[in-house]
Design an enzyme around this catalytic site. Structure first.
Site: not given
Length: 278
Positions: A122, A198, A206
């Site tokens: 998250c 989330c 990423c």
């Protein structure tokens, strides 16, 4: 397929249209509002509308109406057709010529019978992801090694999350806030599963994970942002805990040694669609 693929390449050849499509792929199976997409990518609403129309006309995304809102989702079948075209036509179905990550030798095989590494992500790694880490460790710690991390990790855990886990009888001793960089170095454990819990973390682009883990988005509203009385805040944390408990219970019940990777991916995506239970 030649004409269709050239059209798809043309649409995705625009950097910002590609960014929208990649975000929706990361958020799959969620349906995401235009406002959330615009905020995540810092795009003007009028500009985003043009990009969404182009992606929808190309069949790369779908549009759904919910009340007065329009929601968008990636069409994974279209993405699959595009990668299949590259491999089957351009590469003549020869892995020695083209061996992209999507065509892993493990594809189509069941996972090895061993202890699996699972990472929950998250933003702050202070509430939702630490709940998920704790739940998996206590529900099936003999089969899974659970980790959690944040894309913008806080310096300490949320006290309400810690209080809730303690009240449920969980051991919070192993817990600490960690940045995802801790799990992306050469000495980091190789993950078998990576779950974002989330929306904000799922929106972020990423780096790809080593080992090609199975990934899914199990987004939960942030209980830390709930305002009101202390009772209302505690209820928000209870609801998040219940929803994560439900999803992780479904996950640990999957027969991992009898599912190939495609079937397993479909199952974890289905779990992401499950409604919260407290």
């Amino acid at each position: 397929m030649e004409i269709e693929s050239s059209q798809l390449f043309s649409v995705l050849g625009h950097p910002q249209r590609l960014a929208v499509f990649r975000l929706l792929m990361r958020r799959y199976p969620d349906r995401v509002s235009a406002g959330d997409i615009a905020a995540a990518l810092d795009l003007r609403g009028s500009t985003l509308s043009v990009y969404l129309s182009a992606l929808r006309d190309a069949g790369l995304i779908s549009q759904h109406r919910q009340g007065t809102s329009l929601l968008y989702a990636a069409d994974v079948d279209a993405a699959g057709r595009l990668t299949s075209y590259l491999f089957e036509d351009c590469c003549r179905s020869r892995p020695d010529l083209c061996r992209p990550a999507a065509f892993n030798p493990r594809e189509g095989r069941t996972m090895a019978h061993r202890k699996y590494n699972v990472l929950f992500i998250c933003t702050g790694n202070s509430a939702r992801s630490i709940m998920a880490e704790t739940l998996l460790r206590d529900l099936a710690g003999d089969r899974f090694t659970a980790y959690s991390a944040g894309t913008r990790a806080r310096s300490e855990l949320n006290p309400n999350a810690v209080e809730l886990l303690t009240s449920k009888g969980h051991d919070i001793t192993p817990l600490r806030a960690k940045h995802i960089a801790e799990f992306q170095g050469p000495d980091a454990p190789v993950m078998d599963f990576v779950f974002t819990v989330c929306d904000r973390a799922a929106n972020e682009d990423c780096p790809a994970w080593t080992g090609q883990p199975i990934s899914a988005h199990w987004g939960q509203p942030d209980p830390v942002k709930v305002t009101g009385t202390e009772a209302e805040k505690r209820l928000a944390f209870q609801q998040t805990y219940g929803a994560l408990h439900n999803r992780i219970s479904l996950f640990v019940a999957l027969p991992l040694d009898s599912l190939d990777r495609m079937a397993l991916q479909a199952h974890v995506d289905d779990i992401g669609r499950q409604r919260a239970t407290t």
